[in-house]
Scaffold this motif. Structure first.
Motif, short mmCIF file in Angstrom:
data_model
loop_
_atom_site.label_atom_id
_atom_site.label_comp_id
_atom_site.label_asym_id
_atom_site.label_seq_id
_atom_site.Cartn_x
_atom_site.Cartn_y
_atom_site.Cartn_z
N VAL A 298 6.88 13.13 6.13
CA VAL A 298 7.50 13.46 7.42
C VAL A 298 7.02 12.50 8.50
N LYS A 299 5.71 12.17 8.51
CA LYS A 299 5.17 11.24 9.50
C LYS A 299 5.80 9.86 9.37
N SER A 300 6.08 9.43 8.14
CA SER A 300 6.66 8.09 7.94
C SER A 300 8.10 8.03 8.39
N LEU A 301 8.77 9.16 8.54
CA LEU A 301 10.16 9.20 8.96
C LEU A 301 10.31 9.14 10.47
N HIS B 111 0.78 -1.23 0.00
CA HIS B 111 0.00 0.00 0.00
C HIS B 111 0.81 1.28 0.00
N GLY B 112 2.15 1.21 0.11
CA GLY B 112 2.95 2.43 0.14
C GLY B 112 2.46 3.34 1.25
N PRO B 113 2.28 4.64 0.98
CA PRO B 113 1.84 5.56 2.02
C PRO B 113 0.33 5.49 2.29
N GLY B 114 -0.37 4.60 1.60
CA GLY B 114 -1.83 4.49 1.74
C GLY B 114 -2.24 3.70 2.97
N ILE B 115 -3.54 3.57 3.11
CA ILE B 115 -4.15 2.89 4.26
C ILE B 115 -4.22 1.38 4.00
#
Length: 189
Positions: free
Chosen positions: A185-188, A41-45
């Protein structure tokens, strides 16, 4: 006892989420709980009930694509060509710029042409995707191809290159860039 039907779904790892694809697959899964779904899903839900992965290493991803009974992809050329190299015919859902899923219309244009050439099964609407998945599950949709199958040649490539997508306005591009910074930024963290 036979193995369960396996569906490999990749929304890609593009910085803009492709939650529409996940929603469509999740809705289909509700009526097909026997299907094993692996979802990059990568950055998805993530999808409830799927084997969810943010990213899958390339070698493992290719193995999953090769082994799956059917594969659903975003409409990027790279993924489609990877599948074709594996002698697969993917089901594709193109990302749409008006839905903030991609910055231009290249996936819409590419998948339209690829579908016309018989390289992919394209779905622009949820019902179309569900119909294609139902056909694949029933064994009525061709999801594999042989190496001897010919595809269109250079003249088709020249046509596509001569009809490139329109660029978005600077304001639209800047807004989309700004909206994509927050998830990155949140994923980091």
């Amino acid at each position: 006892m036979s193995a369960p039907f396996t569906l490999m779904v990749s929304a890609g790892t593009y910085h803009l989420a492709f939650n529409r694809l996940g929603d469509w697959i999740g809705h289909w899964m509700q009526n097909n709980p026997q299907v094993q779904v692996i979802y990059q899903h990568g950055p998805g839900i993530p999808i409830t009930g799927a084997d969810n992965r943010v990213i899958i290493p390339a070698d493992e991803l290719m193995d999953l694509f090769a082994a799956a009974d059917a594969v659903v992809l975003q409409g990027g050329a790279g993924g489609v060509m990877d599948l074709r190299a594996l002698q697969r015919i993917p089901l594709v859902v193109p990302r749409h710029p008006e839905l903030n899923e991609v910055i231009d219309t290249h996936q819409l244009l590419f998948t339209e042409k690829a579908s016309t050439l018989g390289l992919v099964h394209r779905a622009n609407e949820e019902r179309q995707l569900h119909d294609l998945l139902d056909q694949a599950l029933a064994g009525e949709l061709k999801t594999r191809c042989g190496v001897s199958e010919q595809t269109a040649g250079i003249s088709q490539g020249i046509f596509v290159l001569n009809h490139l997508p329109q660029k978005l306005s600077l304001i639209t591009t800047l807004k989309r860039m700004a909206s994509s910074i927050v998830p990155i930024v949140k994923s980091l963290r």
